[in-house]
Scaffold this active site. Structure first.
Site, short mmCIF file in Angstrom:
data_model
loop_
_atom_site.label_atom_id
_atom_site.label_comp_id
_atom_site.label_asym_id
_atom_site.label_seq_id
_atom_site.Cartn_x
_atom_site.Cartn_y
_atom_site.Cartn_z
N ASP A 289 0.84 -1.06 -0.01
CA ASP A 289 -0.04 0.12 -0.11
C ASP A 289 1.07 1.28 0.04
O ASP A 289 2.01 1.11 0.11
CB ASP A 289 -0.83 -0.11 1.19
N GLU A 495 -10.79 6.50 4.47
CA GLU A 495 -9.72 5.65 5.55
C GLU A 495 -9.85 6.47 6.76
O GLU A 495 -11.09 6.69 7.47
CB GLU A 495 -8.53 6.11 4.68
#
Length: 609
Positions: A289, A495
């Site tokens: 990521d 997020e």
């Protein structure tokens, strides 16, 4: 002829493994390490691609060629970098990746589909597959052949800021929705080897199953945090959708920021190499990521050499080092020369990356053209998104008593009120990951139809529709409305910014519900990425609709409110009474929900006046 013989990797008639081996045999260490690097478009250039042999570029959330860029401007942008990659000694094309989590969501005027939490409520894998097909066309229209989707997290706690990216708390629904992958990549040919990635030509894109593994199970839903799980929970809840993804030929798997039982996934050799690659025989590439390897240490980047060594040795193939790529390249090169990372590990990573590039035809067709430009936000795709909205709506309450339903609403009424912060706001109804990373409120970010405009276009032409965002109770009482539609919800987030321990609606939303529903018959349409606290005012509300984050096509909401189509959606998440019950999932011993998993009232189509 002799040249084709010399360069087997350039000959599409050669076997895949022959091409990979031929190219690998020609590559220097520097060229191999370059393939393992993915950098952000904001620091990329044709010269950088050529100098460092960079294998991949991404657009971070909201990183675009320019504001409101057209499809053709995107194609030129991507091709410029590609020309840099092709000008290297071996001419290995780069692969450009982007987040396309509910349609091609970074691109102005693209179709924005409902977020996954709503798609889970449709229980319709074939619909999700068609959304994959449409998303692939819109991505390819901008010259992009790789998308970071689907998110196959199993969100076990709605306090998690990414819960809307998860189809369900139930792994079986998440597994069924991996049908997005053949939509994006195409159907596997007969006799295709299990675990080998597949991308069916220039109208399909490479997909990415994410985030491996357990990202939806963190304690209290804290993003990127620790998931405490026993073997049954890991392999019975969080892992199953990866089996389906690999069987469907998924090209890549993104590793999770989160930890599993205290062990950072970006450094988890047992699961990344031992299980994903060796046991499940996944043959595509793994990708980190965004700055994910930095976060192996606390604080991030505290011991970067260790982070490089731990992640690459764990089995990560492509490393997303969006900004500071030279530090990574230098560090990895040094570790290989010191034998801290074996050459066999580098070769495994590069073979996997090349396998995906060969399979998808990047060597034959590295440069994009303008031929698919009309696919961006096409009428067919918007119609598909509207269908998805209709099927995702869940009717939670219909009338104060079951024998007096309020829905469907009559189209013919003298005067109706539409209220709430989300009624006339494309940004709010799309949520996070829309044009920008966090999303934004307002109507000037991209094109679409607000719920207010959809209502105006649906009711009888004689019906007066009054819109007031935050009406007072006096205003509602004194204006003789036949009924009201209140559209409120969460503001956009993505997020960690979406992590919430209280899951309450904004105060003005609660006030609007109280003011309107205390004075006139009302239907509340909730726009949210997850269940939120609604029990305290449920008794005031006549009709309650969970609309999730429906995206750009608000007409799908009006279609169902006014009875042109019936309500069919079923909760893919448990709706709690209070946050003190969390985490609470279907099958738990102490299961006492406000609305249980699978709940959803239905209405028949065509019954409204």
């Amino acid at each position: 002829m002799a040249e084709a013989e010399n360069f087997k990797y350039k000959d599409p008639k050669q076997l895949l493994n022959t091409r990979i081996k031929d190219l690998m045999d020609r590559m220097t260490l520097e060229e191999k390490i370059g393939q393992m690097v993915q950098i952000d478009c904001t620091v990329a250039s044709a010269d950088v691609m050529k100098k460092y042999f960079i294998g991949s570029i991404l657009s971070g959330g909201g990183h675009t060629p320019k504001q409101n860029a057209t499809a053709n401007e995107w194609v030129d942008f991507v091709n410029e970098f590609q020309k840099g990659a092709l000008s290297t000694r071996l001419g290995i094309p780069m692969i450009y990746g982007i987040d396309a989590v509910h349609g091609h969501n970074n691109v102005y005027k693209a179709t924005i589909f409902p977020h996954n939490v709503g798609l889970g409520a449709t229980r319709d894998p074939q619909l999700v597959r068609r959304i994959g097909e449409a998303t692939a066309l819109e991505a390819r229209a901008t010259g992009i052949p790789y998308v970071f989707a689907p998110c196959i997290a199993v969100c076990r706690d709605p306090r998690w800021g990414r819960c809307y990216e998860s189809y369900s708390e139930d792994h079986k629904i998440v597994q069924s929705m991996t049908e997005l992958i053949p939509g994006l990549q195409g159907d596997l040919p007969a006799n295709w080897s299990k675990g080998v990635p597949y991308v069916g030509g220039s109208k399909k894109v490479a997909a990415c199953a994410k985030h491996f593994v357990g990202d939806g199970g963190t304690t209290k839903g804290i993003n990127e945090n620790n998931t405490v799980a026993n073997r049954h929970q890991i392999y019975g809840i969080h892992m199953p959708a990866y089996y389906n993804s690999i069987i469907k030929g998924v090209a890549t798997v993104m590793i999770s920021y989160s930890s599993l039982n205290g062990h950072k996934m970006h450094a988890n050799h047992d699961l990344v190499t031992g299980f994903l690659k060796n046991k499940l025989r996944f043959r595509g590439f793994t990708i980190s990521d965004w700055e994910g390897i930095d976060r192996i240490t606390s604080p991030p980047h505290a011991n970067y050499t260790y982070s490089i060594e731990a992640s690459v040795n764990a089995g990560l193939d492509m490393i997303m080092v969006p900004m500071n790529y030279t530090e990574f390249i230098d560090g990895l090169t040094s570790l290989v020369k010191k034998n801290a990372i074996p050459m066999s590990r580098i070769d495994d990573a590069v073979k996997r990356i090349l396998r995906v590039k060969f399979v998808m035809g990047l060597f034959e067709n590295p440069l994009a053209d303008y031929s698919l430009a009309d696919q961006i936000g096409s009428p067919e795709h918007r119609e598909l998104a509207r269908e998805a909205v209709r099927k995702s709506l869940v009717l939670l309450k219909n009338g104060k008593s079951s024998d007096k339903p309020i829905l469907p609403l009559p189209k013919k009424a003298p005067k109706i009120l539409v209220a709430g912060s989300h009624a006339d706001n494309i940004g709010n109804q799309c949520g996070g990951w829309t044009i920008t990373w966090q999303g934004q409120s307002g109507n000037n970010m991209t094109t679409g139809t607000t719920i207010l405009n959809a209502i105006k276009n649906t009711v009888d032409k004689e019906t007066v529709v009054e819109y007031k965002e935050q009406p007072t109770q006096d205003y509602v009482k004194s204006n003789g409305f036949s009924y009201a539609i209140v559209v409120v919800g969460e503001k956009p987030y993505a997020e960690t910014d979406g992590d919430s321990l209280n899951l309450t609606l904004p105060a003005h939303g609660i006030e609007t519900i109280k003011n309107v529903c205390g004075a006139v018959k009302c239907v509340v349409v909730l726009i949210s990425g997850r269940p939120v606290v609604i029990q305290p005012f449920l008794h005031n509300i006549d009709g309650l609709v969970a609309a999730w984050l429906p995206g750009s096509e608000g007409t799908g909401v009006a279609d169902v409110l006014f009875g042109d189509y019936g309500f069919t959606g079923k909760l893919s998440r448990t709706w709690f009474k209070t946050v003190h019950q969390l985490p609470m999932n279907v099958g738990d011993r102490h299961y006492d929900p406000l609305f249980p998993f699978g709940f959803g009232l239905t209405t028949a189509a065509g019954k409204a006046a």
